[in-house]
Design an enzyme around this catalytic site. Structure first.
Site, PDB file in Angstrom:
ATOM      1  N   ILE A  98      17.346  43.190 -74.599  1.00  0.00           N
ATOM      2  CA  ILE A  98      16.837  42.041 -73.874  1.00  0.00           C
ATOM      3  C   ILE A  98      17.883  40.926 -73.924  1.00  0.00           C
ATOM      4  O   ILE A  98      18.736  40.928 -74.810  1.00  0.00           O
ATOM      5  CB  ILE A  98      15.507  41.528 -74.471  1.00  0.00           C
ATOM      6  CG1 ILE A  98      14.837  40.508 -73.564  1.00  0.00           C
ATOM      7  CG2 ILE A  98      15.735  40.957 -75.840  1.00  0.00           C
ATOM      8  CD1 ILE A  98      14.330  41.063 -72.265  1.00  0.00           C
ATOM      9  N   HIS A 111      22.697  41.002 -83.033  1.00  0.00           N
ATOM     10  CA  HIS A 111      22.032  40.549 -81.816  1.00  0.00           C
ATOM     11  C   HIS A 111      20.680  39.926 -82.126  1.00  0.00           C
ATOM     12  O   HIS A 111      20.307  38.898 -81.539  1.00  0.00           O
ATOM     13  CB  HIS A 111      21.863  41.696 -80.819  1.00  0.00           C
ATOM     14  CG  HIS A 111      21.182  41.274 -79.553  1.00  0.00           C
ATOM     15  ND1 HIS A 111      19.845  41.517 -79.321  1.00  0.00           N
ATOM     16  CD2 HIS A 111      21.638  40.592 -78.484  1.00  0.00           C
ATOM     17  CE1 HIS A 111      19.506  41.013 -78.146  1.00  0.00           C
ATOM     18  NE2 HIS A 111      20.576  40.435 -77.620  1.00  0.00           N
ATOM     19  N   ASN A 134      19.648  36.150 -81.021  1.00  0.00           N
ATOM     20  CA  ASN A 134      18.831  36.186 -79.797  1.00  0.00           C
ATOM     21  C   ASN A 134      17.397  35.717 -79.990  1.00  0.00           C
ATOM     22  O   ASN A 134      16.911  34.862 -79.254  1.00  0.00           O
ATOM     23  CB  ASN A 134      18.820  37.597 -79.210  1.00  0.00           C
ATOM     24  CG  ASN A 134      18.030  37.649 -77.909  1.00  0.00           C
ATOM     25  OD1 ASN A 134      18.483  37.154 -76.875  1.00  0.00           O
ATOM     26  ND2 ASN A 134      16.831  38.220 -77.948  1.00  0.00           N
ATOM     27  N   HIS A 182      26.412  35.246 -78.532  1.00  0.00           N
ATOM     28  CA  HIS A 182      25.385  36.098 -77.932  1.00  0.00           C
ATOM     29  C   HIS A 182      25.970  37.009 -76.859  1.00  0.00           C
ATOM     30  O   HIS A 182      26.052  38.219 -77.040  1.00  0.00           O
ATOM     31  CB  HIS A 182      24.274  35.217 -77.354  1.00  0.00           C
ATOM     32  CG  HIS A 182      23.128  36.006 -76.797  1.00  0.00           C
ATOM     33  ND1 HIS A 182      22.285  35.524 -75.827  1.00  0.00           N
ATOM     34  CD2 HIS A 182      22.683  37.260 -77.060  1.00  0.00           C
ATOM     35  CE1 HIS A 182      21.375  36.429 -75.543  1.00  0.00           C
ATOM     36  NE2 HIS A 182      21.609  37.495 -76.271  1.00  0.00           N
ATOM     37  N   HIS A 239      26.433  41.619 -76.259  1.00  0.00           N
ATOM     38  CA  HIS A 239      26.222  42.297 -74.979  1.00  0.00           C
ATOM     39  C   HIS A 239      27.505  42.903 -74.418  1.00  0.00           C
ATOM     40  O   HIS A 239      27.561  44.104 -74.113  1.00  0.00           O
ATOM     41  CB  HIS A 239      25.649  41.309 -73.960  1.00  0.00           C
ATOM     42  CG  HIS A 239      24.217  40.974 -74.170  1.00  0.00           C
ATOM     43  ND1 HIS A 239      23.188  41.559 -73.459  1.00  0.00           N
ATOM     44  CD2 HIS A 239      23.617  40.097 -75.022  1.00  0.00           C
ATOM     45  CE1 HIS A 239      22.032  41.073 -73.861  1.00  0.00           C
ATOM     46  NE2 HIS A 239      22.268  40.173 -74.813  1.00  0.00           N
TER      47      HIS A 239
END
Length: 828
Positions: free
Chosen positions: A828, A679, A683, A488, A493
């Site tokens: 997010i 993602h 997520n 993740h 990110h």
């Protein structure tokens, strides 16, 4: 003397759409992580109220605009600038504007805007109507405009035309180049909130050495031991006790246009404030006789029925139909290919499994699992036959976790764990079953000696079944850590942020690749900054609630050493892990060896659709490979991305040379895949799967009980209580759940794959717009296909014992906690 008829002035009508900043906007409070930060936020709020009064009643008519020609240049070769016109922006969002435009000025291609008001506003767009000899011209802006005194150069916006650098109209070349210079800045000074400068820095802001020595953290990036992708530079003062580290003052700069918009920011803060209830758990304990531990699994279930006043959590999807399905071996293995971390297992191609760890540092980490142990549950198939027939797979966390175990198990915060290997067998019905779990601990003599490893086999009765349940628990703790820190945080990110920075520094907003990638960057720098403030920082949520503790981000840096950009695309990932083979006859170019592999099967549909869209787009703007090599902005972007943004890996041989259209297509497809589908897959299932902490515990507090010990006696007598004393305590669970519930939710204004916030005005070129519409329709067709797959009960891995269909790669979603939907970006 008569006026020259060929230079007469005329009026060009336009419409400006903007949003004024809400006087009660709460963006300034979102970064408050301390009382001082909160006070600063309140001061900013009061300042905003004062500014609102001044702007509304004193300086209402203080926004000026000037058009810039794209076809007519002045003596210096720059596009001619028209006469200034002003707006009264009080109390509305859509404004008529009229420009004086001489006939010899040609066609507008850009405009300057100057804000003389105290407060910033969000400029959405300018549309010019009936431009002589042209018609309508759209300017898509979507940018915050502060008072002009805050800028060293004038704010400029370009029409939605798309140009390669070599095709830019000569009068706009200067403006295109100057805007990029502005965005690059000069690399000095502390950044201010209104600035738009994109620059790089290492991760030196995770710790707080000035607060406590224990809060100092390893700097990530800039070294071979701890390489890391770069983050956005903020320029804050260095820490006093460690000049190489950056001080933390509550405010984290990101370029202003990377911030959440009003609606999303408000929703995010509202959810975050609810999540912050973790800070009041101690008070709740006192007031409500709050018990710090669960004693039974039923206590955990009651937890979702408002056991604690003011703290309510929705019942996670994994227990909505079957409350005990999570305990089964089938669900344990199913989630390896259809859970929140579905892309880690590999095909076992040699036996016994070996290690890449240096034996001089960590002893011999070769697996101690035997063939005889495996063959007890292989339905008469031998290990050799299973390997040959591609039926043995492994979930292996030995090399990633083992080097840290001595440090983890020695600290006094009740955190103890193992490095794990799990071997699983592909059955005739397409499901998996586990064959053996290996738990490894450091040798008491020291790390240089061979680890102590114990093997656990499946059991369904007596204390052995309780031991087996605990063994699976330790595996999932490893998986939870790897998921959050690597799958993740690092692999989505962190690795995307350098792409965002390099794009804005080197690809003009009128560059086709900028337009292609822009939707996939939305809010990423913002959420990453928030994460560095409260999630991945020293004593942040991750360190508090996960096994790796203070070594969490350090682990991700060690794993980043082996990160390969070209392997992040789904087909290469599947091939590398040995779960697929190349097959030219297949629609996706490869064949899955695990036919019922929900993440891979659904992902290939999405990947192929993305690649087809990117291919069509790239071939429209680049007519030959030579165009790639000759594109000065693209070459500068790629060079800086490799040498600076991911500079610690710049010498890797796998980087694309960026000389062909094929390379550009593959690079853009990989990037879009990471930011959107990958993602989404890792997520938005966090709460649906992990919100039930028994299913996905994040750390362990005890080691496996030994026969004859008090812990073993407790396990024999009350396995539920023993299990609950092994996983995190209730306070840590509350902290974790409050965060993953927020992270698993979609905002009401989310932009999903196949959508653009600008609507049809994102480009003036009709063919790319039509291709994008086809992309959207293709995604809708894929969603119908995935729904049909989930209705096929012969595909048991798609819903499993918990009766929870695999929906994480459905492209669309409503707002909220839906366990589906692929946003364009890591928002997010």
């Amino acid at each position: 003397m008569f006026p020259n008829p060929f230079h007469r002035s005329q009026m060009v009508k336009g419409t400006v759409i903007l949003m004024q900043k809400n006087v009660f906007d709460i963006d300034s409070l979102t970064s408050a992580t301390s009382p001082a930060g909160l006070i600063k936020g309140v001061i900013n709020l009061v300042h905003g109220i004062i500014s609102y009064i001044i702007d509304t009643y004193i300086m209402a008519s203080s926004v000026d605009l000037r058009l810039i020609s794209s076809t007519s240049a002045d003596e210096s070769g720059k596009g001619k600038v028209g006469k200034e016109t002003s707006l009264n922006v009080a109390g509305q969002s859509e404004f008529d504007v009229h420009f004086k435009w001489d006939s010899d000025m040609g066609i507008p291609g850009a405009f300057y805007i100057k804000n003389r008001k105290q407060r910033e506003f969000f400029l959405v767009s300018l549309t010019l109507e009936d431009v002589p000899n042209h018609g309508t011209i759209n300017f898509v802006c979507n940018s915050w405009i502060y008072n002009a005194q805050n800028y060293k150069t004038e704010r400029i916006f370009f029409a939605n035309k798309t140009y390669l650098p070599s095709e830019t109209p000569a009068p706009l070349v200067y403006y295109r180049q100057e805007e990029l210079k502005t965005l690059r800045g000069d690399g000095t000074g502390e950044r201010k909130e209104w600035e738009r400068i994109y620059d790089y820095d290492v991760y030196n802001d995770l710790g707080e050495p000035d607060s406590k020595p224990q809060l100092a953290r390893q700097i990530l990036g800039g070294s071979s031991n701890f390489p890391y992708p770069r983050r956005g530079r903020t320029g804050r003062e260095p820490a006093k006790k460690d000049p190489k580290s950056e001080s933390r003052n509550g405010f984290v700069y990101i370029p202003r246009d990377e911030s959440f918009d009003h609606k999303k920011s408000s929703e995010f803060l509202d959810n975050l404030l609810k999540s912050a209830s973790q800070d009041f758990i101690s008070e709740i304990e006192i007031e409500c006789n709050y018990k710090p531990e669960f004693d039974t699994f039923n206590d955990v279930h009651a937890f979702y029925d408002e056991e604690v006043p003011g703290l309510t959590f929705p019942r996670p999807e994994v227990i909505q139909v079957n409350q005990s399905g999570w305990m089964t071996d089938e669900e344990f293995t199913r989630e390896m290919i259809a859970g929140v971390n579905p892309h880690i297992i590999k095909r076992l191609q040699e036996f016994p499994p070996k290690s890449k760890l240096n034996s001089q540092d960590y002893g011999d980490n070769t697996s101690t699992i035997t063939k005889e142990q495996l063959q007890l549950n292989m339905d008469g198939v031998t290990v050799e036959e299973a390997i040959h027939n591609k039926r043995l797979y492994i979930l292996d966390y030995q090399d990633s976790i083992f080097p840290y175990l001595s440090k983890i198990n020695e600290v006094n915060d009740h955190t103890m764990g193992y490095a794990t290997r799990t071997i699983i067998f592909l059955q005739n019905d397409g499901t998996f079953k586990p064959l053996a779990i290996e738990l490894s601990s450091p040798n008491p003599k020291g790390d240089r000696f061979d680890p102590i490893s114990d093997i656990y086999l499946p059991a369904s009765e007596g204390v052995e079944s309780s031991i087996w349940l605990l063994a699976k628990n330790y595996v999932i703790v490893n998986d939870s850590c790897y998921h959050q820190l690597i799958s993740h945080w690092l692999n989505t990110h962190a690795v995307v942020e350098p792409f965002i920075i390099a794009t804005n520094r080197h690809l003009s907003v009128v560059h086709p690749i900028h337009k292609l990638l822009l939707p996939h960057y939305r809010d990423t720098m913002n959420i990453n900054a928030l994460a560095r403030n409260v999630l991945v920082n020293a004593k942040g949520v991750i360190e508090k609630t996960f096994l790796m503790g203070s070594y969490s981000l350090e682990l991700s840096a060690v794993i980043y050493k082996d990160w390969v950009f070209t392997d992040q695309g789904l087909p290469n990932d599947l091939l590398k892990r040995g779960v697929a083979v190349e097959d030219p006859t297949s629609p996706h170019g490869l064949r899955l060896l695990i036919k019922d592999y929900p993440y891979a099967a659904d992902g290939l549909e999405i990947w192929t659709a993305i690649k087809s869209w990117v291919e069509e787009y790239v071939y429209f703007y680049y007519k030959s490979d030579a165009n790639i090599a000759q594109d000065s902005e693209l070459q500068a972007f790629w060079k800086e991305l490799v040498e600076v943004g991911h500079g610690d890996l710049k010498d890797a041989k796998w980087w694309f040379k960026m000389q062909t259209r094929k390379e550009l297509i593959e690079a853009c497809t990989i990037l879009i895949w990471i930011a959107s589908a990958l993602h989404a897959a890792v997520n938005f299932g966090q709460y649906p799967y992990g919100g039930y902490i028994l299913n996905r515990p994040t750390k362990s507090r005890r080691l496996m009980p030994k026969k004859g010990s008090a812990e073993y006696a407790e396990l024999s007598k009350n396995y539920q209580k023993a299990f609950l004393r092994t996983i995190p305590p209730k306070k840590d669970i509350l902290t974790n759940l409050t965060v993953i519930e927020v992270l698993s939710r979609h905002a009401s204004d989310e932009q999903y794959l196949g959508q653009r916030i600008e609507g049809d005005n994102w480009t003036s070129d009709s063919q790319p717009k039509e291709a994008f519409k086809r992309f959207g329709k293709k995604l809708a067709e894929i969603e119908k296909k995935l729904t049909q797959r989930n209705n096929d009960e012969t595909l048991r891995n798609r819903y499993g014992p918990v009766k929870m269909p695999y929906t994480l790669l459905y492209p669309s979603s409503e707002e909220g906690l839906t366990c589906r939907g692929i946003p364009n970006s890591i928002s997010i």
